[in-house]
Motif scaffolding. Structure first.
Motif, PDB file in Angstrom:
ATOM      1  N   ALA A 241       0.993  -1.167  -0.016  1.00 45.40           N
ATOM      2  CA  ALA A 241      -0.063  -0.052   0.242  1.00 45.40           C
ATOM      3  C   ALA A 241       0.947   1.047  -0.004  1.00 45.40           C
ATOM      4  O   ALA A 241       1.822   1.507   0.918  1.00 45.40           O
ATOM      5  CB  ALA A 241      -0.953   0.023   1.252  1.00 45.40           C
ATOM      6  N   SER A 242       0.733   2.173  -1.156  1.00 45.26           N
ATOM      7  CA  SER A 242       1.477   3.513  -1.052  1.00 45.26           C
ATOM      8  C   SER A 242       0.860   4.364  -1.998  1.00 45.26           C
ATOM      9  O   SER A 242      -0.161   4.290  -2.453  1.00 45.26           O
ATOM     10  CB  SER A 242       2.806   2.761  -1.625  1.00 45.26           C
ATOM     11  N   CYS A 243       1.448   5.752  -1.926  1.00 42.39           N
ATOM     12  CA  CYS A 243       0.814   6.748  -2.797  1.00 42.39           C
ATOM     13  C   CYS A 243       1.761   7.033  -3.971  1.00 42.39           C
ATOM     14  O   CYS A 243       1.694   7.855  -4.798  1.00 42.39           O
ATOM     15  CB  CYS A 243       0.522   8.024  -2.228  1.00 42.39           C
ATOM     16  N   GLU A 244       2.958   5.947  -4.074  1.00 39.28           N
ATOM     17  CA  GLU A 244       3.682   6.165  -5.223  1.00 39.28           C
ATOM     18  C   GLU A 244       3.474   5.494  -6.366  1.00 39.28           C
ATOM     19  O   GLU A 244       3.264   4.177  -6.458  1.00 39.28           O
ATOM     20  CB  GLU A 244       5.032   6.058  -4.664  1.00 39.28           C
ATOM     21  N   PRO A 245       3.466   6.193  -7.615  1.00 41.20           N
ATOM     22  CA  PRO A 245       3.169   5.198  -9.088  1.00 41.20           C
ATOM     23  C   PRO A 245       4.284   4.252  -9.116  1.00 41.20           C
ATOM     24  O   PRO A 245       3.711   3.298  -9.805  1.00 41.20           O
ATOM     25  CB  PRO A 245       3.220   6.413 -10.053  1.00 41.20           C
ATOM     26  N   SER A 246       5.428   4.599  -8.958  1.00 41.69           N
ATOM     27  CA  SER A 246       6.516   3.710  -9.406  1.00 41.69           C
ATOM     28  C   SER A 246       6.235   2.405  -8.699  1.00 41.69           C
ATOM     29  O   SER A 246       6.512   1.278  -9.085  1.00 41.69           O
ATOM     30  CB  SER A 246       7.798   4.300  -9.062  1.00 41.69           C
TER      31      SER A 246
END
Length: 369
Positions: free
Chosen positions: A37-42
């Motif tokens: 879970a994250s907010c980073e597109p990469s």
């Protein structure tokens, strides 16, 4: 045997992304079911590439009580819905809100700081972030440090119990044969090339990097300095350019935008010296990767760097600009010494930072928790 479900939560990329890639590629996927879970597109792209479930989370970069409170409840809801047996949290922001969310969800957590948060600041800000770490301690289940220095800070400064802390150093894939990659960078200018990889932020100390470059270039105009990673989540780009102009070294100083792992490898293989004057680190992958490529490394005496560099043996550790300049000049004048330092660094990484060995320790920790 039922798989152990581990949910990774992070807001950061860079070293954390490299860490997660190593875990995903090397952990026993028949025994461990991973999600991120994250907010980073990469990271979303990384998960898609390796068929790992990805969940988007919005988290603020700074201190934002309203957004942070929302993040805590979203993390709690995600944990309740996905039912992992363990949550592995990475970096300061995700580590803080994630520990609270996991505690409220009744799920054990493992927190990896990747460099404790308050080291980024001075004065009042440092005090605020240190107090947040003290608050976060109340919600901490277990800690997995990426260096002994990081573990020591958690024990002796923040006050965590040593029995709740594990240490597994950052590790990388050690190939059986040299990795062949396409040239996505092209040839770098200069007879002698010195460089680093990172973001133009205070942690990486780019202004001292420029000052070191100036000291070396003034004595040898054949030397060119390179900073790979400019323009990505940075806040010191303008200051760096001003410092370069102030010294008048524009022709020998180069900023290169962030690239992928292939560009980074192209970059390291052209360097004569790797320079890392960071203010603090967890344990930098860029340093390990440079050492593995047998590039002689000159670093600052800070957490993470000190765990890896044995001064005058497999690299040089310095404090002030003049020390850095002297060490660089020594290696330029003594190519045989530079070669031996580089080879010692490579052997060190092979011996202590092979993910094939260290992933087994991580699996054991996951299973125990």
């Amino acid at each position: 045997m039922e798989k152990i479900k581990v949910l990774h939560i992070t807001q950061s990329v860079g070293g954390v992304e490299t860490y997660l890639r190593q875990v995903i590629q090397n952990i026993d996927r028949s025994r461990y079911d991973l999600s991120i879970a994250s907010c980073e597109p990469s990271l979303e792209k990384l998960c898609a590439l390796h068929e790992v479930p990805y969940f988007h989370l919005n988290m603020s970069r700074g201190v934002n009580p309203f957004v942070d409170l929302q993040s805590i409840f979203k993390i709690r809801a995600l944990i309740k819905k996905q039912q992992p047996q363990l949550v592995h949290l990475h970096s300061s922001k995700a580590g803080f809100v994630g520990r609270i969310g996991a505690k409220f969800a009744g799920c054990p957590s493992l927190f990896t700081p990747h460099g404790v948060s308050y080291l980024s600041f001075t004065g009042l800000k440092r005090m605020v972030f240190f107090m947040l770490e003290l608050l976060g301690k109340r919600f901490t289940h277990k800690i997995l440090a990426i260096s002994q220095s990081e573990a020591n800070r958690c024990v002796y400064e923040i006050g965590h119990k040593s029995e709740n802390i594990h240490v597994i150093p950052n590790s990388m894939t050690i190939p059986s044969v040299p990795v062949l990659v396409p040239d996505k960078l092209g040839n770098l200018e200069g007879e002698i090339k010195i460089g680093t990889i990172g973001r133009l932020t205070a942690q990486k100390n780019p202004l001292q990097f420029v000052d070191i470059a100036n000291g070396v270039i003034k004595g040898n105009e054949k030397v060119h300095f390179y900073f790979l990673g400019a323009g990505f989540h940075e806040d010191m780009g303008a200051e760096v350019k001003e410092r370069v102009q102030y010294h008048g070294i524009e022709n020998n100083f180069h900023l290169i935008g962030k690239g992928d792992s292939i560009i980074a490898l192209n970059f390291l293989r052209q360097l004569d010296i790797f320079l890392l004057p960071s203010i603090f680190e967890g344990l930098p992958y860029a340093l390990l990767e440079a050492m593995y490529e047998a590039v002689p490394c000159i670093v600052s005496k800070c957490d993470g760097n000190n765990d890896v560099i044995d001064n005058n043996d497999n690299g040089y550790a310095c404090l002030v600009t003049d020390e850095f300049v002297a060490a660089i000049t020594r290696l330029i004048k003594q190519p045989e010494l530079a070669k031996s330092i580089g080879e010692a660094g490579k052997q060190y990484v092979i011996n202590r930072h092979d993910i094939a060995n260290n992933i087994k320790d991580l699996e054991k920790i996951y299973a125990e928790i």
